[in-house]
Design a protein around this motif. Structure first.
Motif, PDB file in Angstrom:
ATOM      1  N   ARG A 274      -7.162 -56.084 -29.677  1.00 39.68           N
ATOM      2  CA  ARG A 274      -7.165 -55.034 -28.663  1.00 39.68           C
ATOM      3  C   ARG A 274      -5.797 -54.361 -28.559  1.00 39.68           C
ATOM      4  N   ALA A 275      -5.815 -53.074 -28.226  1.00 37.78           N
ATOM      5  CA  ALA A 275      -4.576 -52.331 -28.038  1.00 37.78           C
ATOM      6  C   ALA A 275      -3.829 -52.875 -26.821  1.00 37.78           C
ATOM      7  N   LEU A 276      -2.522 -52.980 -26.948  1.00 39.03           N
ATOM      8  CA  LEU A 276      -1.713 -53.529 -25.866  1.00 39.03           C
ATOM      9  C   LEU A 276      -0.993 -52.416 -25.122  1.00 39.03           C
ATOM     10  N   PRO A 277      -0.832 -52.575 -23.818  1.00 36.64           N
ATOM     11  CA  PRO A 277      -0.052 -51.588 -23.065  1.00 36.64           C
ATOM     12  C   PRO A 277       1.430 -51.722 -23.375  1.00 36.64           C
ATOM     13  N   GLN A 278       2.159 -50.642 -23.200  1.00 36.13           N
ATOM     14  CA  GLN A 278       3.611 -50.702 -23.311  1.00 36.13           C
ATOM     15  C   GLN A 278       4.183 -51.423 -22.095  1.00 36.13           C
ATOM     16  N   VAL A 279       5.139 -52.312 -22.345  1.00 37.32           N
ATOM     17  CA  VAL A 279       5.774 -53.007 -21.224  1.00 37.32           C
ATOM     18  C   VAL A 279       6.842 -52.107 -20.610  1.00 37.32           C
ATOM     19  N   PRO A 280       7.184 -52.312 -19.335  1.00 35.97           N
ATOM     20  CA  PRO A 280       8.242 -51.515 -18.708  1.00 35.97           C
ATOM     21  C   PRO A 280       9.610 -51.893 -19.250  1.00 35.97           C
ATOM     22  N   GLU A 281      10.616 -51.160 -18.828  1.00 32.13           N
ATOM     23  CA  GLU A 281      11.977 -51.422 -19.314  1.00 32.13           C
ATOM     24  C   GLU A 281      12.412 -52.852 -19.007  1.00 32.13           C
ATOM     25  N   GLY A 282      12.127 -53.326 -17.801  1.00 32.41           N
ATOM     26  CA  GLY A 282      12.410 -54.717 -17.467  1.00 32.41           C
ATOM     27  C   GLY A 282      13.886 -54.996 -17.241  1.00 32.41           C
ATOM     28  N   PRO A 283      14.200 -56.276 -17.023  1.00 30.40           N
ATOM     29  CA  PRO A 283      15.581 -56.660 -16.722  1.00 30.40           C
ATOM     30  C   PRO A 283      16.440 -56.788 -17.976  1.00 30.40           C
ATOM     31  N   ARG A 284      17.715 -56.987 -17.775  1.00 32.41           N
ATOM     32  CA  ARG A 284      18.647 -57.355 -18.831  1.00 32.41           C
ATOM     33  C   ARG A 284      19.103 -58.789 -18.591  1.00 32.41           C
ATOM     34  N   LEU A 285      19.165 -59.575 -19.677  1.00 26.78           N
ATOM     35  CA  LEU A 285      19.602 -60.957 -19.581  1.00 26.78           C
ATOM     36  C   LEU A 285      20.851 -61.166 -20.425  1.00 26.78           C
ATOM     37  N   SER A 286      21.618 -62.186 -20.085  1.00 27.99           N
ATOM     38  CA  SER A 286      22.725 -62.619 -20.928  1.00 27.99           C
ATOM     39  C   SER A 286      22.253 -63.766 -21.809  1.00 27.99           C
ATOM     40  N   ALA A 287      23.028 -64.064 -22.836  1.00 28.29           N
ATOM     41  CA  ALA A 287      22.704 -65.217 -23.677  1.00 28.29           C
ATOM     42  C   ALA A 287      22.700 -66.493 -22.850  1.00 28.29           C
ATOM     43  N   GLY A 288      23.588 -66.566 -21.865  1.00 24.16           N
ATOM     44  CA  GLY A 288      23.621 -67.732 -20.989  1.00 24.16           C
ATOM     45  C   GLY A 288      22.367 -67.876 -20.149  1.00 24.16           C
ATOM     46  N   ASP A 289      21.788 -66.746 -19.726  1.00 21.10           N
ATOM     47  CA  ASP A 289      20.529 -66.799 -18.970  1.00 21.10           C
ATOM     48  C   ASP A 289      19.436 -67.465 -19.793  1.00 21.10           C
ATOM     49  N   VAL A 290      19.359 -67.099 -21.064  1.00 25.21           N
ATOM     50  CA  VAL A 290      18.342 -67.677 -21.944  1.00 25.21           C
ATOM     51  C   VAL A 290      18.548 -69.173 -22.084  1.00 25.21           C
TER      52      VAL A 290
ATOM     53  N   THR B 101      10.487 -57.813 -25.953  1.00 25.46           N
ATOM     54  CA  THR B 101      11.589 -58.547 -26.570  1.00 25.46           C
ATOM     55  C   THR B 101      11.197 -59.998 -26.787  1.00 25.46           C
ATOM     56  N   LEU B 102      11.440 -60.518 -27.999  1.00 27.82           N
ATOM     57  CA  LEU B 102      11.193 -61.921 -28.301  1.00 27.82           C
ATOM     58  C   LEU B 102      12.508 -62.636 -28.567  1.00 27.82           C
ATOM     59  N   ALA B 103      12.729 -63.751 -27.865  1.00 27.68           N
ATOM     60  CA  ALA B 103      13.828 -64.665 -28.164  1.00 27.68           C
ATOM     61  C   ALA B 103      13.192 -65.981 -28.590  1.00 27.68           C
ATOM     62  N   ALA B 104      13.376 -66.363 -29.853  1.00 24.94           N
ATOM     63  CA  ALA B 104      12.702 -67.541 -30.410  1.00 24.94           C
ATOM     64  C   ALA B 104      13.719 -68.573 -30.882  1.00 24.94           C
ATOM     65  N   PHE B 105      13.236 -69.753 -31.230  1.00 21.47           N
ATOM     66  CA  PHE B 105      14.090 -70.864 -31.658  1.00 21.47           C
ATOM     67  C   PHE B 105      15.191 -71.131 -30.635  1.00 21.47           C
ATOM     68  N   ALA B 106      14.857 -71.011 -29.354  1.00 24.09           N
ATOM     69  CA  ALA B 106      15.861 -71.147 -28.290  1.00 24.09           C
ATOM     70  C   ALA B 106      16.124 -72.626 -28.017  1.00 24.09           C
ATOM     71  N   ARG B 107      17.230 -73.123 -28.529  1.00 24.37           N
ATOM     72  CA  ARG B 107      17.631 -74.521 -28.357  1.00 24.37           C
ATOM     73  C   ARG B 107      19.134 -74.567 -28.116  1.00 24.37           C
TER      74      ARG B 107
ATOM     75  N   ASP C 189      17.729 -55.385 -27.437  1.00 25.83           N
ATOM     76  CA  ASP C 189      18.763 -54.846 -26.552  1.00 25.83           C
ATOM     77  C   ASP C 189      18.682 -55.357 -25.118  1.00 25.83           C
ATOM     78  N   ARG C 190      17.568 -55.974 -24.733  1.00 25.72           N
ATOM     79  CA  ARG C 190      17.474 -56.478 -23.362  1.00 25.72           C
ATOM     80  C   ARG C 190      18.296 -57.756 -23.141  1.00 25.72           C
ATOM     81  N   ILE C 191      18.783 -58.352 -24.218  1.00 29.37           N
ATOM     82  CA  ILE C 191      19.569 -59.577 -24.099  1.00 29.37           C
ATOM     83  C   ILE C 191      20.968 -59.322 -24.640  1.00 29.37           C
ATOM     84  N   ARG C 192      21.945 -59.429 -23.761  1.00 29.78           N
ATOM     85  CA  ARG C 192      23.357 -59.191 -24.114  1.00 29.78           C
ATOM     86  C   ARG C 192      23.912 -60.447 -24.792  1.00 29.78           C
TER      87      ARG C 192
END
Length: 272
Positions: free
Chosen positions: A123-139, A245-251, A262-265
């Protein structure tokens, strides 16, 4: 009838040194029927906890309802064979329900089982909004906090978790389930019931980032999805198309970024 989300089961542990009797705490799988206006949309195997969250989140992420206002009435009925989560919808949702009807039960490993056409699965997906900005530390902090809020996993070592990260406040809410997509549905439902918009934060998963998770995140209008394991190639393509935005292998302090980074600084040069 309440069902425990885990049970102690006897078994035999076998090692090179021999074997011995053991008692293991194992997660339960429980049939949950999602019923709208008297028709079963899906029967999913799930952990028997937070089932109202699950039913509402599933209905939202599958597009059967848009908001809680589309629900005229809701109840849960317990049976020896499983749990029915029964919805009565406002009249305007009848046509939507017909297009999203599923044909049969879905096991825990696949959030798309039961879809009755290839078009529905893609199925077609909607566009997500701009959303927040995160830092690497937030992740990094969100993934670490998620590890500390998984009581069912601590007992069984066999379930997934989904958490919601709100910038400036940390991990607000966590839900667990034997199925990764079920855990996310439970979280989406819990957020809706709490009046919290997924678009204000990020979703954090203990699993790989697969197609159904991208679909559910996009429908929930959350712009950032974080996981401790890999994305699939098709999940990356879907995320790219939906603006997610996808952040993967987060360990630990490390992670990979795929699709709309670009959403993650990161504070690092792109040339590194």
């Amino acid at each position: 009838m309440m069902v425990d989300p885990f049970k102690s089961i006897p078994g035999r542990a076998v090692t090179p040194e021999g074997s011995r009797q053991v008692i293991r705490t194992l997660p339960e799988e429980w049939p949950v029927a999602i019923v709208h206006d008297g028709t079963t949309l899906a029967v999913m195997m799930a952990s028997p906890q937070d089932l109202e969250d699950f039913a509402i989140g599933f209905s939202l992420s599958e597009g059967v309802i848009r908001t809680l206002d589309d629900i005229a009435e809701f109840e849960m009925a317990e049976h020896e064979a499983g749990t029915e989560c029964r919805f009565w919808l406002v009249d305007t949702q009848g046509d939507v329900l017909a297009t999203r009807r599923r044909a049969f039960a879905g096991p825990v490993g696949c959030g798309l089982c039961g879809i009755d056409s290839l078009e529905a699965a893609n199925r077609a997906l909607p566009q997500v909004p701009e959303g927040p900005r995160l830092s690497a530390g937030d992740v990094a902090r969100a993934v670490e906090a998620l590890r500390g809020q998984q009581p069912l996993h601590d007992r069984t070592r066999a379930v997934h978790a989904a958490g919601f990260l709100l910038p400036g406040q940390g991990l607000l809410m966590v839900r667990e389930d034997v199925g990764r997509h079920n855990a996310l549905d439970k979280l989406i439902g819990a957020l809706a019931l709490a009046g919290i918009s997924p678009s204000d934060g990020a979703l954090v998963m203990t699993s790989r980032l697969s197609v159904e998770l991208i679909q559910k995140a996009a429908v929930a209008q959350c712009a950032i999805l974080i996981g401790v394991s890999a994305p699939t190639a098709h999940a990356v393509r879907l995320a790219e198309g939906a603006g997610l935005t996808l952040a993967a292998f987060a360990r630990g302090d490390a992670f990979d970024l795929y699709a709309h980074p670009d959403r993650i600084r990161t504070g690092a040069s792109d040339d590194v």
